[in-house]
Enzyme design. Sequence first.
Site, PDB file in Angstrom:
ATOM      1  N   ASN B  80       0.803  -1.217   0.000  1.00 56.93           N
ATOM      2  CA  ASN B  80       0.000   0.000   0.000  1.00 56.93           C
ATOM      3  C   ASN B  80       0.842   1.275   0.000  1.00 56.93           C
ATOM      4  O   ASN B  80       0.328   2.369   0.191  1.00 56.93           O
ATOM      5  CB  ASN B  80      -0.957   0.008   1.185  1.00 56.93           C
ATOM      6  CG  ASN B  80      -1.746  -1.280   1.294  1.00 56.93           C
ATOM      7  OD1 ASN B  80      -1.442  -2.122   2.130  1.00 56.93           O
ATOM      8  ND2 ASN B  80      -2.706  -1.469   0.393  1.00 56.93           N
ATOM      9  N   ILE B  87       1.130   6.918   0.271  1.00 54.51           N
ATOM     10  CA  ILE B  87       0.451   5.908   1.071  1.00 54.51           C
ATOM     11  C   ILE B  87      -1.006   5.781   0.650  1.00 54.51           C
ATOM     12  O   ILE B  87      -1.703   6.787   0.495  1.00 54.51           O
ATOM     13  CB  ILE B  87       0.489   6.294   2.571  1.00 54.51           C
ATOM     14  CG1 ILE B  87       1.923   6.606   2.998  1.00 54.51           C
ATOM     15  CG2 ILE B  87      -0.121   5.202   3.431  1.00 54.51           C
ATOM     16  CD1 ILE B  87       2.016   7.376   4.287  1.00 54.51           C
ATOM     17  N   CYS B  88      -1.463   4.554   0.462  1.00 48.45           N
ATOM     18  CA  CYS B  88      -2.874   4.346   0.164  1.00 48.45           C
ATOM     19  C   CYS B  88      -3.593   4.008   1.462  1.00 48.45           C
ATOM     20  O   CYS B  88      -3.512   2.891   1.945  1.00 48.45           O
ATOM     21  CB  CYS B  88      -3.050   3.206  -0.838  1.00 48.45           C
ATOM     22  SG  CYS B  88      -4.766   2.867  -1.181  1.00 48.45           S
ATOM     23  N   LEU B  89      -4.232   5.010   2.029  1.00 55.00           N
ATOM     24  CA  LEU B  89      -4.913   4.823   3.303  1.00 55.00           C
ATOM     25  C   LEU B  89      -6.210   5.628   3.262  1.00 55.00           C
ATOM     26  O   LEU B  89      -6.178   6.827   2.981  1.00 55.00           O
ATOM     27  CB  LEU B  89      -3.988   5.310   4.437  1.00 55.00           C
ATOM     28  CG  LEU B  89      -4.448   5.067   5.862  1.00 55.00           C
ATOM     29  CD1 LEU B  89      -4.586   3.577   6.143  1.00 55.00           C
ATOM     30  CD2 LEU B  89      -3.462   5.694   6.845  1.00 55.00           C
TER      31      LEU B  89
END
Lengths: 510, 152
Positions: B80, B87-89
């Site tokens: 991620n 950041i993939c959040l």
Amino acid sequence: MDSEDEMNYDEEEEDSQEEDSNDEDFVDIAMEPEPSTASDSRETEDFQYEVLTADKIVHVMVECIKEVNAVVQIPATITRILLNHFRWDKEKLMERYYDGDQDSLFSEAHVVSPYRKDPRQKRSTRGSTSASTSESMCEICCLVIPHTDMAGLECGHKFCFQCWTDYLTSKIINEGMGQTISCAAYGCDILVDDVTVMDLIKDAKVRLKYQHLITNSFVECNRLLRWCPAPDCGHVIKVKHYDVKPVRCTCGHTFCFACGENWHDPVKCIWLKRWIKKCDDDSETSNWIAANTKECPKCHVIIEKDGGCNHMVCKNQNCKADFCWVCLGPWEPHGSSWYNCNKFDEDEAKKARDSQEKSRCQLQRYLFYCNRYMNHMQSLKFENKLYQAVKLKMEEMQQHSMSWIEVQFLKVAVDVLCSCRQTLMYTYVFAFYLSKNNQSIIFEDNQKDLEHATEQLSEYLERDITSELLVDIKQKVQDKYRYCESRRKVLLDHVHEGYERDTWDYQDGL
Amino acid sequence: MAGGLPRRIIKETQRLMQEPVPGINAIPDEQNARYFHVVVAGPEGSPYENGVFKLELFLPEEYPMSAPKVRFMTKIYHPNIDKVGRICLDILKDKWSPALQIRTVLLSIQALLSAPNPDDPLANDVAEQWKTNEAKAIDTARQWTRMYADSN
């Protein structure tokens, strides 16, 4: 029938007055000095519609909500969210409401069930609130705020007024959200209702945007409503029954209620849509390629000839075929005694040329209609300048013995000129899709007549208007615009009649 | 906000300094109080254990109405997090709520290190590896941690 009174809006009255006035020598006093499309009233007179402002749309929406509420009896704000969830399909909502599991319906639509007991107390322990004091810290701005200055939804998450306002404004303006704004607390998906938003937001611009956003789905799901497509116009047209008719917004924009494009009589919405798509996309590029290039007979790469020599050597490095541009046959015999490129080989030639001929012909046909269409469109834009020139002329005439009423014919003439240009413009779209038959020949004659007369009227207004003999001009101009108007009507009636009797044949595959 | 730092940011910064989150260290930049130098320790039991990861965190003008911008400065092998540290959040994007804080964001990032989510990938090649051969992916992550995130 009070409903009739309600729908009888100003626009129609104005138009029909114009219509009447055309039969008299002097133009009616009540005529508005602003540009308007002349006497489309015939088309609109049996078509009733209203122009709604942002506030009025909300009102119409509220009426719809009330109707449902009369049955389901839950808070209106919740009904609105539910209705939106069902794309404003009342029946579907009712069905789900009475058939299924209501709790799952509410959670699916992200609202707190109105039947839940005292949700506020249940959740009040959440956050940094301490129940004993009359103040607490707002979790967003970290300021200690009296409870009276804090707000929250049914879910119980409370924040200060200022933070709510900032939060909502940011969602509405920056993210374009309306219907789907949820509570500001993390992980809470309870939606913010419209009453809460309108209570918290004071800025008129933000309020208007919000109204637009929350009514958008209501308008788009409703067949009898359509947003005015003019830039920055927030009005909605409400019709009594759905039809392909011109409507005029209070902002002055006239458009087709069915498709939202400019009013395009005599061509139908679907053809216009195809035409616009054709003009916008690159379909003509491929026609140009087909008409002006040939394919290498061996590797089929596309070649444009850029010199006089007909001995072609394909530049595709893997191909390098030698061939003759004229006959597309191999070059070899051309250089020897076997040369027979001059002899017409019926079958070969026919096959090779037919497809090219066809696309060349199609391209020319398209360009023919497109040029004329574009030309009228361009002229129509110039006529706006004409309005100003005519206005000056009218003032000048009033200084020479003519009264205000007496000079109004000039403005009417420009109105007629504009509507003729607009009609002519769309006749070329209609004609593009039309196949030749007896009726289409009549149509083309009508088109010729109207175009001829329109050009004459245009010329009178642009040049002859400077003549000294005012009475002369008036007579000439009046005669001409009446003739134009009658020819326009004849053309439109003929096309409509053809639609009704199904006498039009259309071109395939355009 | 020419008028100075909003109280919210001052309070958050104070609390971060006074009661730091275990394993996380966030210090505001001397020149710019909206820019934080962050160090996150690799969580125990994860392939990032014993690693020290540097991040940068910036509070945009609209904060807290919009999410802070966070990026890994240390190279990391994670489905991620991409090559440049993005950041993939969800909470940094559509799930952001103004009620969240720098502290909660950093905790979520720490949790993301413990629980990679290859089904919602940002670095497709890493996610692919994670799904097809998890043991090997974890091994690579350990190797990268030793190589790039060594505490010394």
